[in-house]
Scaffold this active site. Structure first.
Site, short mmCIF file in Angstrom:
data_model
loop_
_atom_site.label_atom_id
_atom_site.label_comp_id
_atom_site.label_asym_id
_atom_site.label_seq_id
_atom_site.Cartn_x
_atom_site.Cartn_y
_atom_site.Cartn_z
N LYS A 180 -0.19 40.87 28.74
CA LYS A 180 0.23 42.29 28.70
C LYS A 180 1.22 42.40 27.57
O LYS A 180 2.40 42.07 27.71
CB LYS A 180 0.88 42.66 30.04
CG LYS A 180 0.78 44.13 30.41
CD LYS A 180 1.42 45.10 29.46
CE LYS A 180 2.92 45.17 29.58
NZ LYS A 180 3.54 46.07 28.55
N ALA A 236 17.45 42.10 31.26
CA ALA A 236 17.34 42.94 32.46
C ALA A 236 15.91 42.91 33.00
O ALA A 236 15.69 42.73 34.21
CB ALA A 236 17.75 44.37 32.12
N GLY A 238 13.72 40.62 32.39
CA GLY A 238 13.44 39.24 32.79
C GLY A 238 13.83 38.97 34.24
O GLY A 238 13.10 38.30 34.99
N GLU A 255 12.07 33.92 28.20
CA GLU A 255 12.70 33.88 26.87
C GLU A 255 13.35 35.24 26.67
O GLU A 255 12.65 36.23 26.45
CB GLU A 255 11.64 33.63 25.79
CG GLU A 255 11.02 32.25 25.82
CD GLU A 255 12.00 31.15 25.46
OE1 GLU A 255 13.09 31.44 24.92
OE2 GLU A 255 11.68 29.99 25.73
N CYS A 289 15.40 38.01 18.67
CA CYS A 289 16.21 37.51 19.78
C CYS A 289 17.30 36.57 19.30
O CYS A 289 18.33 36.42 19.93
CB CYS A 289 15.30 36.80 20.77
SG CYS A 289 14.26 35.57 20.00
N GLU A 390 23.64 43.01 23.62
CA GLU A 390 22.60 42.82 22.59
C GLU A 390 22.18 44.18 22.05
O GLU A 390 21.73 45.04 22.81
CB GLU A 390 21.39 42.11 23.19
CG GLU A 390 20.37 41.77 22.12
CD GLU A 390 19.08 41.21 22.71
OE1 GLU A 390 18.58 41.76 23.70
OE2 GLU A 390 18.57 40.22 22.15
P1 NAD Z 1 11.57 44.67 27.24
O1 NAD Z 1 12.19 43.78 28.24
O2 NAD Z 1 11.86 46.11 27.28
O3 NAD Z 1 9.97 44.55 27.34
C1 NAD Z 1 9.30 43.32 27.19
C2 NAD Z 1 7.95 43.43 27.86
O4 NAD Z 1 8.15 43.58 29.26
C3 NAD Z 1 7.09 44.60 27.41
O5 NAD Z 1 5.75 44.19 27.33
C4 NAD Z 1 7.28 45.59 28.56
O6 NAD Z 1 6.19 46.48 28.71
C5 NAD Z 1 7.36 44.64 29.74
N1 NAD Z 1 8.01 45.18 30.94
C6 NAD Z 1 8.95 46.15 31.02
N2 NAD Z 1 9.28 46.36 32.32
C7 NAD Z 1 8.54 45.50 33.07
C8 NAD Z 1 8.44 45.22 34.46
N3 NAD Z 1 9.18 45.87 35.35
N4 NAD Z 1 7.60 44.26 34.86
C9 NAD Z 1 6.87 43.57 33.96
N5 NAD Z 1 6.89 43.80 32.64
C10 NAD Z 1 7.74 44.75 32.19
O7 NAD Z 1 11.90 44.05 25.82
P2 NAD Z 1 11.52 44.63 24.38
O8 NAD Z 1 12.41 45.80 24.11
O9 NAD Z 1 10.05 44.78 24.25
O10 NAD Z 1 11.93 43.40 23.45
C11 NAD Z 1 13.23 43.19 23.05
C12 NAD Z 1 13.89 42.12 23.89
O11 NAD Z 1 13.12 40.92 23.85
C13 NAD Z 1 15.25 41.73 23.38
O12 NAD Z 1 16.15 41.58 24.45
C14 NAD Z 1 15.01 40.39 22.72
O13 NAD Z 1 16.14 39.58 22.60
C15 NAD Z 1 13.96 39.81 23.58
N6 NAD Z 1 13.20 38.76 22.87
C16 NAD Z 1 13.41 37.44 23.24
C17 NAD Z 1 12.75 36.42 22.55
C18 NAD Z 1 12.95 34.97 22.92
O14 NAD Z 1 12.12 34.15 22.57
N7 NAD Z 1 14.01 34.61 23.63
C19 NAD Z 1 11.88 36.73 21.52
C20 NAD Z 1 11.70 38.06 21.18
C21 NAD Z 1 12.37 39.07 21.87
#
Ligand code: NAD
Length: 498
Positions: A180, A236, A238, A255, A289, A390
């Protein structure tokens, strides 16, 4: 060939077929550099997610489950070839999806085949062990078996690279995947599925369901047929994903975000450290990230570092991410732009001093896209929100420090622990700091380097588990212990055999 199956609507990819479910809701796909809608994707329902998981289960119990390790490796090598053949096209789609520079996404797509080849090499090295027991009549061994169906939820910033971190070990170990991707950047993942077809994978091994996190993401993480969830995104979300996975006893890999300290000592080579600091925060517009969003600078060089950072930051070329000379593209989507904008006010009201940037560029050509200036705040204290939360955007906070102990205290005073950087010419200091920092990665005299060979992941709220490196494959297997009594005897039926 494009995979849009209905007008400009991209279908879901389930069981080797692209399709738009009847009465499907859709979501717009916006090019962040122009603000224009260029496609739509399906906003999948829980029933669509269920169809994808079932397809993956059938593949696992059928053709894919019967594939030998060598055959899996050969298919993965073909997958790597297929990615290579479409690398430029996929990179361009990612740029249209998330606005990152073509030079950045081009470099990522060039590197991605390496992930599949590296883990292909491990497919026939997933070995159990024979265990020497105290009782010589026992013959004990372990088997390492795949988990079954694994669910991946990815963010918008580097969709295909982040997918490679988990898809490569998962396939090598013999699992099937339901992905997804982020609703803000899904098209590259749908087009990527074509590479599985080109490589000759059985249907259902790789499936893509697009849509919102609240519905499609939630349905995938709650699905009882999914044995492991690998999630990359915000801290959040995660936590919510981990709770959903716990409901059906799935393992999780998380991650998450970061607030990485990027530490410059007075003995550092500033000709290398200044570009290093810039790459840490302004590459990809800070939407990584591992963004080195807190520059910790030793007091002796505090003014000089500020001056040199300012000089180079003012010359950063913001603009069309497709142009070779552009150094910073737009923010990936409108909510992200608004979030970044809001942090400028947060920093100012907490007393941070704005050195440069702080708003949208005034250039007429950039007005329709989600552009934001590279921004620096100086005299930041680590207690300020700008140093704790962040932003995921191009805002650097400069924080002064006096000595190693203070640098370490500030560096570790954060809920996160993903990346960190140290610039020094003193090897002893580099080692002391590398030991002291609580983060999954420490870069010394370099920054933002990543490889399939090196474990990657977070301490504290930056995540659970490690991706990349040989051990990552273990997360996609489970151990079965087999006990064989070679000389059966009737023992005491009421006492455990210990
Ligand atoms: P996000 O948490 O808003 O969304 C990430 C994914 O989760 C999306 O596909 C979203 O549709 C899905 N999602 C949202 N709510 C959900 C739920 N309740 N249940 C299941 N899935 C859900 O993050 P974002 O804004 O897309 O990305 C930015 C974040 O990602 C930043 O915090 C960044 O640091 C992090 N990130 C981490 C890494 C790493 O390897 N550590 C790499 C890239 C990005």
């Amino acid at each position: 060939m494009a995979v849009a199956v209905k007008g400009n609507t991209y279908g879901l990819y389930i069981d080797g077929e692209y399709g738009v479910p009847r009465d499907a809701k859709t979501l717009p796909v916006i090019n962040p550099a122009t603000g224009e809608e260029w496609a739509t994707i399906v906003d999948a329902s829980a029933a669509d997610v269920d169809a994808a998981v079932r397809a993956a289960q059938r593949a696992f119990e059928g053709a894919w489950g019967a594939t030998t390790p060598g055959a899996r490796a050969r298919l993965m090598h073909k997958l790597a070839d297929a990615i290579e053949a479409r690398a430029s096209e996929l990179a361009e789609i990612e740029v249209r999806d998330n606005g990152k520079l073509l030079r950045e996404m081009g470099a990522q797509l060039k590197a991605i085949p390496g992930w599949y080849r590296y883990f292909a090499g491990l497919a026939d090295k997933i070995e159990g062990e024979t265990i020497p027991m105290e009782r010589p009549t026992l013959f004990n061994f372990t088997l390492r078996e795949p988990l079954g169906v694994v669910g991946f939820v990815t963010p918008w910033n580097s969709p295909l690279l982040i997918l490679a971190f988990t898809a490569a070990p998962a396939l090598a170990a013999g699992n099937c995947i339901v992905l997804k991707p982020s609703e803000f950047a899904s098209v590259s993942s749908l087009e990527f599925a074509k590479c599985f077809e080109a490589a000759g994978f059985p249907k259902g091994v790789f499936n893509v369901v697009t849509g919102s996190g609240a519905v499609a993401g939630d349905a995938l993480t709650r699905h009882a047929g999914v044995a492991r969830i690998a999630f990359t995104g915000s801290a959040a979300t995660g936590a919510r994903v981990a709770a959903a996975a716990a409901g059906h006893y799935a393992s999780v890999g998380l991650e998450l975000g970061g607030k990485s300290p990027h530490i410059v000592f007075a003995d550092a080579n500033l000709d290398a450290a200044i570009p290093g600091l810039l790459s840490g925060i302004f590459a990809a517009g800070g939407q990584t990230c591992i963004a080195g969003s807190r520059a910790l600078v030793q007091r002796e060089i505090y003014d000089e570092v500020q001056r040199r950072l300012l000089e180079r930051t003012r010359s950063i070329k913001i603009g069309d991410p497709f142009l070779a000379e552009t150094e910073m593209g737009p923010m990936a989507n409108e909510p992200q732009l608004k979030k970044v904008e809001s942090y400028v006010e947060v920093a100012k009201s907490d007393g941070a001093r704005l050195v440069t940037g702080g708003g949208r560029p005034s250039t007429a050509a950039l007005q329709r896209g989600y552009f934001f200036e590279p921004t620096i705040f100086a005299d930041v204290r680590n207690e300020m929100r700008i140093a704790r939360e962040e932003v995921f955007g191009p805002i650097l906070s400069i924080i002064p420090f006096s000595d190693e102990a203070e640098a370490l205290r500030i560096a570790n005073d954060t809920m996160y622990g993903l990346g960190s950087g140290i610039w020094t010419s003193d090897i002893g200091r580099a080692i002391r700091m590398a030991r002291g920092i609580k983060a999954g990665t420490v870069w010394v005299n370099t920054y933002r380097a990543i490889s399939y060979q090196m474990p990657f992941g977070g301490y504290k709220a930056s995540g659970i588990g490690r991706e990349n490196g040989i051990e990552a494959i273990r997360d996609y297997t489970q151990t079965k212990s087999v006990w064989i009594e070679t000389e059966p005897v009737a023992g005491d039926p009421f006492a455990i055999k210990v």
